[in-house]
Design a protein around this motif. Structure first.
Motif, PDB file in Angstrom:
ATOM      1  N   ASP A  56       6.342  -5.339  35.923  1.00 41.34           N
ATOM      2  CA  ASP A  56       6.690  -5.295  34.508  1.00 41.34           C
ATOM      3  C   ASP A  56       5.439  -5.101  33.665  1.00 41.34           C
ATOM      4  O   ASP A  56       4.401  -5.736  33.920  1.00 41.34           O
ATOM      5  CB  ASP A  56       7.375  -6.595  34.096  1.00 41.34           C
ATOM      6  N   PRO A  57       5.502  -4.218  32.659  1.00 41.01           N
ATOM      7  CA  PRO A  57       4.337  -4.040  31.791  1.00 41.01           C
ATOM      8  C   PRO A  57       4.109  -5.294  30.957  1.00 41.01           C
ATOM      9  O   PRO A  57       5.060  -6.032  30.665  1.00 41.01           O
ATOM     10  CB  PRO A  57       4.737  -2.854  30.910  1.00 41.01           C
ATOM     11  N   PRO A  58       2.878  -5.569  30.597  1.00 41.64           N
ATOM     12  CA  PRO A  58       2.636  -6.729  29.729  1.00 41.64           C
ATOM     13  C   PRO A  58       3.281  -6.508  28.367  1.00 41.64           C
ATOM     14  O   PRO A  58       3.420  -5.358  27.919  1.00 41.64           O
ATOM     15  CB  PRO A  58       1.105  -6.775  29.623  1.00 41.64           C
ATOM     16  N   PRO A  59       3.697  -7.570  27.708  1.00 38.39           N
ATOM     17  CA  PRO A  59       4.309  -7.400  26.383  1.00 38.39           C
ATOM     18  C   PRO A  59       3.289  -6.922  25.367  1.00 38.39           C
ATOM     19  O   PRO A  59       2.106  -7.276  25.430  1.00 38.39           O
ATOM     20  CB  PRO A  59       4.808  -8.814  26.050  1.00 38.39           C
ATOM     21  N   ALA A  60       3.733  -6.090  24.452  1.00 40.60           N
ATOM     22  CA  ALA A  60       2.846  -5.613  23.387  1.00 40.60           C
ATOM     23  C   ALA A  60       2.586  -6.743  22.393  1.00 40.60           C
ATOM     24  O   ALA A  60       3.387  -7.662  22.259  1.00 40.60           O
ATOM     25  CB  ALA A  60       3.484  -4.422  22.684  1.00 40.60           C
ATOM     26  N   GLY A  61       1.466  -6.657  21.711  1.00 39.78           N
ATOM     27  CA  GLY A  61       1.125  -7.643  20.692  1.00 39.78           C
ATOM     28  C   GLY A  61      -0.284  -8.163  20.804  1.00 39.78           C
ATOM     29  O   GLY A  61      -0.854  -8.659  19.830  1.00 39.78           O
ATOM     30  N   ASN A  62      -0.890  -8.042  21.990  1.00 39.36           N
ATOM     31  CA  ASN A  62      -2.282  -8.459  22.192  1.00 39.36           C
ATOM     32  C   ASN A  62      -2.902  -7.477  23.175  1.00 39.36           C
ATOM     33  O   ASN A  62      -2.731  -7.606  24.384  1.00 39.36           O
ATOM     34  CB  ASN A  62      -2.353  -9.891  22.728  1.00 39.36           C
ATOM     35  N   VAL A  63      -3.601  -6.491  22.637  1.00 42.37           N
ATOM     36  CA  VAL A  63      -4.092  -5.396  23.474  1.00 42.37           C
ATOM     37  C   VAL A  63      -5.154  -5.867  24.467  1.00 42.37           C
ATOM     38  O   VAL A  63      -5.274  -5.318  25.568  1.00 42.37           O
ATOM     39  CB  VAL A  63      -4.615  -4.239  22.601  1.00 42.37           C
ATOM     40  N   VAL A  64      -5.915  -6.894  24.114  1.00 42.75           N
ATOM     41  CA  VAL A  64      -6.938  -7.403  25.044  1.00 42.75           C
ATOM     42  C   VAL A  64      -6.273  -8.037  26.257  1.00 42.75           C
ATOM     43  O   VAL A  64      -6.631  -7.748  27.406  1.00 42.75           O
ATOM     44  CB  VAL A  64      -7.871  -8.396  24.331  1.00 42.75           C
ATOM     45  N   ASP A  65      -5.297  -8.897  26.021  1.00 44.68           N
ATOM     46  CA  ASP A  65      -4.598  -9.526  27.141  1.00 44.68           C
ATOM     47  C   ASP A  65      -3.845  -8.482  27.971  1.00 44.68           C
ATOM     48  O   ASP A  65      -3.861  -8.516  29.206  1.00 44.68           O
ATOM     49  CB  ASP A  65      -3.616 -10.577  26.632  1.00 44.68           C
ATOM     50  N   GLY A  66      -3.166  -7.571  27.275  1.00 42.25           N
ATOM     51  CA  GLY A  66      -2.376  -6.567  27.972  1.00 42.25           C
ATOM     52  C   GLY A  66      -3.215  -5.641  28.824  1.00 42.25           C
ATOM     53  O   GLY A  66      -2.906  -5.397  29.997  1.00 42.25           O
ATOM     54  N   LEU A  67      -4.292  -5.118  28.262  1.00 42.03           N
ATOM     55  CA  LEU A  67      -5.168  -4.232  29.033  1.00 42.03           C
ATOM     56  C   LEU A  67      -5.866  -4.997  30.155  1.00 42.03           C
ATOM     57  O   LEU A  67      -6.148  -4.424  31.211  1.00 42.03           O
ATOM     58  CB  LEU A  67      -6.206  -3.581  28.119  1.00 42.03           C
ATOM     59  N   GLY A  68      -6.128  -6.274  29.935  1.00 43.24           N
ATOM     60  CA  GLY A  68      -6.722  -7.079  30.995  1.00 43.24           C
ATOM     61  C   GLY A  68      -5.806  -7.168  32.204  1.00 43.24           C
ATOM     62  O   GLY A  68      -6.245  -7.040  33.352  1.00 43.24           O
ATOM     63  N   ILE A  69      -4.512  -7.375  31.950  1.00 46.61           N
ATOM     64  CA  ILE A  69      -3.539  -7.430  33.042  1.00 46.61           C
ATOM     65  C   ILE A  69      -3.459  -6.087  33.759  1.00 46.61           C
ATOM     66  O   ILE A  69      -3.518  -6.002  34.999  1.00 46.61           O
ATOM     67  CB  ILE A  69      -2.154  -7.830  32.499  1.00 46.61           C
ATOM     68  N   ILE A  70      -3.356  -5.016  32.978  1.00 46.60           N
ATOM     69  CA  ILE A  70      -3.264  -3.676  33.573  1.00 46.60           C
ATOM     70  C   ILE A  70      -4.527  -3.343  34.357  1.00 46.60           C
ATOM     71  O   ILE A  70      -4.463  -2.802  35.466  1.00 46.60           O
ATOM     72  CB  ILE A  70      -3.025  -2.627  32.473  1.00 46.60           C
ATOM     73  N   GLY A  71      -5.676  -3.672  33.792  1.00 43.88           N
ATOM     74  CA  GLY A  71      -6.940  -3.364  34.457  1.00 43.88           C
ATOM     75  C   GLY A  71      -7.103  -4.096  35.777  1.00 43.88           C
ATOM     76  O   GLY A  71      -7.562  -3.520  36.765  1.00 43.88           O
ATOM     77  N   ARG A  72      -6.719  -5.357  35.804  1.00 45.68           N
ATOM     78  CA  ARG A  72      -6.816  -6.118  37.061  1.00 45.68           C
ATOM     79  C   ARG A  72      -5.845  -5.581  38.107  1.00 45.68           C
ATOM     80  O   ARG A  72      -6.177  -5.495  39.298  1.00 45.68           O
ATOM     81  CB  ARG A  72      -6.570  -7.605  36.793  1.00 45.68           C
ATOM     82  N   ARG A  73      -4.646  -5.205  37.679  1.00 48.34           N
ATOM     83  CA  ARG A  73      -3.689  -4.612  38.609  1.00 48.34           C
ATOM     84  C   ARG A  73      -4.238  -3.295  39.183  1.00 48.34           C
ATOM     85  O   ARG A  73      -4.110  -3.018  40.376  1.00 48.34           O
ATOM     86  CB  ARG A  73      -2.366  -4.333  37.899  1.00 48.34           C
ATOM     87  N   TYR A  74      -4.843  -2.494  38.327  1.00 51.26           N
ATOM     88  CA  TYR A  74      -5.371  -1.200  38.770  1.00 51.26           C
ATOM     89  C   TYR A  74      -6.525  -1.384  39.739  1.00 51.26           C
ATOM     90  O   TYR A  74      -6.596  -0.695  40.767  1.00 51.26           O
ATOM     91  CB  TYR A  74      -5.821  -0.405  37.550  1.00 51.26           C
ATOM     92  N   ALA A  75      -7.403  -2.301  39.445  1.00 47.47           N
ATOM     93  CA  ALA A  75      -8.529  -2.568  40.344  1.00 47.47           C
ATOM     94  C   ALA A  75      -8.035  -3.064  41.690  1.00 47.47           C
ATOM     95  O   ALA A  75      -8.560  -2.672  42.750  1.00 47.47           O
ATOM     96  CB  ALA A  75      -9.474  -3.587  39.712  1.00 47.47           C
TER      97      ALA A  75
ATOM     98  N   ALA B 109     -14.242  -7.987  38.209  1.00 44.39           N
ATOM     99  CA  ALA B 109     -13.790  -8.670  36.992  1.00 44.39           C
ATOM    100  C   ALA B 109     -14.629  -8.257  35.794  1.00 44.39           C
ATOM    101  O   ALA B 109     -14.106  -8.040  34.689  1.00 44.39           O
ATOM    102  CB  ALA B 109     -13.846 -10.183  37.188  1.00 44.39           C
ATOM    103  N   GLN B 110     -15.940  -8.138  36.002  1.00 43.67           N
ATOM    104  CA  GLN B 110     -16.822  -7.723  34.913  1.00 43.67           C
ATOM    105  C   GLN B 110     -16.506  -6.300  34.457  1.00 43.67           C
ATOM    106  O   GLN B 110     -16.476  -6.008  33.253  1.00 43.67           O
ATOM    107  CB  GLN B 110     -18.276  -7.806  35.363  1.00 43.67           C
ATOM    108  N   VAL B 111     -16.281  -5.405  35.410  1.00 46.98           N
ATOM    109  CA  VAL B 111     -15.961  -4.017  35.083  1.00 46.98           C
ATOM    110  C   VAL B 111     -14.685  -3.937  34.262  1.00 46.98           C
ATOM    111  O   VAL B 111     -14.618  -3.225  33.248  1.00 46.98           O
ATOM    112  CB  VAL B 111     -15.831  -3.181  36.380  1.00 46.98           C
ATOM    113  N   VAL B 112     -13.642  -4.661  34.682  1.00 47.85           N
ATOM    114  CA  VAL B 112     -12.381  -4.650  33.945  1.00 47.85           C
ATOM    115  C   VAL B 112     -12.565  -5.219  32.549  1.00 47.85           C
ATOM    116  O   VAL B 112     -12.092  -4.640  31.557  1.00 47.85           O
ATOM    117  CB  VAL B 112     -11.298  -5.441  34.715  1.00 47.85           C
ATOM    118  N   ASP B 113     -13.259  -6.347  32.434  1.00 44.95           N
ATOM    119  CA  ASP B 113     -13.464  -6.964  31.117  1.00 44.95           C
ATOM    120  C   ASP B 113     -14.207  -6.033  30.170  1.00 44.95           C
ATOM    121  O   ASP B 113     -13.860  -5.928  28.981  1.00 44.95           O
ATOM    122  CB  ASP B 113     -14.247  -8.276  31.271  1.00 44.95           C
ATOM    123  N   GLU B 114     -15.223  -5.337  30.676  1.00 44.58           N
ATOM    124  CA  GLU B 114     -16.000  -4.431  29.826  1.00 44.58           C
ATOM    125  C   GLU B 114     -15.172  -3.215  29.418  1.00 44.58           C
ATOM    126  O   GLU B 114     -15.293  -2.716  28.288  1.00 44.58           O
ATOM    127  CB  GLU B 114     -17.273  -3.990  30.543  1.00 44.58           C
TER     128      GLU B 114
END
Length: 214
Positions: free
Chosen positions: A78-97, A189-194
């Motif tokens: 499931d995609p992260p809910p919209a409303g907080n792009v930092v949290d959402g992209l963090g979830i997507i980035g960790r999944r992708y990594a 983790a650092q790469v995703v956060d940046e």
């Protein structure tokens, strides 16, 4: 037929399918796509030829299944809910990594690269059945964030490419090309956060709740 019997047969079929996919991937790497026959795959996986042909009528269909299954595990979450792009992209980035860190994904790219001159259709399958559906899931998330008013993006395709590229260029491509290359969990983790901070700094709408960059 009872539900228990049906469930049992479904489980057995799934187990045999997994054996076939694993054997085919290994043989494609060892012998190449052209020299690997369905009969050899059946022998390696320990299933009958009839069972293999029932699930995969051709070698191309089997390769398509390898691509689809390699990418779909993360793309179907499931995609992260919209409303907080930092949290959402963090979830997507960790999944992708995590997806790129799987051995099967590295194997898949190696097969495609090795066979590209003779079998360009393998690259097409990788792109159309794997990467593009996953890319579309990231694109859809960014559109949802834009609808929620948290980001302002003129070219969503470009931003999705930028974000995924910042991650893959660090955690995947060196591993694919350099024998023995390893990336620590801390570095991932650092790469995703940046990558998240970079996209948020460029595209987040002021006042949308995104923390200010230090």
């Amino acid at each position: 037929m009872s539900r228990a019997v049906t469930t049992y047969h479904q489980r057995v079929a799934q187990e045999k399918r997994a054996l076939i996919v694993t054997a085919a991937t290994a043989l494609f790497l060892e012998l190449g796509y052209d020299r690997t026959s369905l009969a050899r795959i059946a022998e390696r996986s320990g299933v009958s030829r009839a069972t293999l042909f029932k699930q995969f009528p051709s070698k191309a269909a089997l390769f398509d299944a390898i691509v689809t299954e390699s990418w779909s595990a993360a793309g179907e979450e499931d995609p992260p809910p919209a409303g907080n792009v930092v949290d959402g992209l963090g979830i997507i980035g960790r999944r992708y990594a995590e997806l790129l860190g799987r051995a099967r994904m590295t194997d898949l790219f190696r097969i495609v690269i090795a066979e590209l001159p003779r079998f360009p259709e393998l690259a097409h399958a990788q792109f159309s059945r794997g990467k593009m559906p996953y890319f579309e899931s990231v694109r859809s998330y960014l559109l949802a964030e834009q609808e929620a008013g948290t980001v302002r993006v003129e070219d969503v395709d470009l931003v999705a490419t930028q974000f995924l590229g910042m991650i893959s260029n660090h955690v995947f491509w060196p591993k694919l090309l350099v024998p023995g290359w390893e990336v620590s969990a801390e570095r991932v983790a650092q790469v995703v956060d940046e990558a998240v901070r970079t996209i948020a700094a460029r595209y987040a709408v002021p006042g949308s709740g995104v923390p200010a960059d230090d």
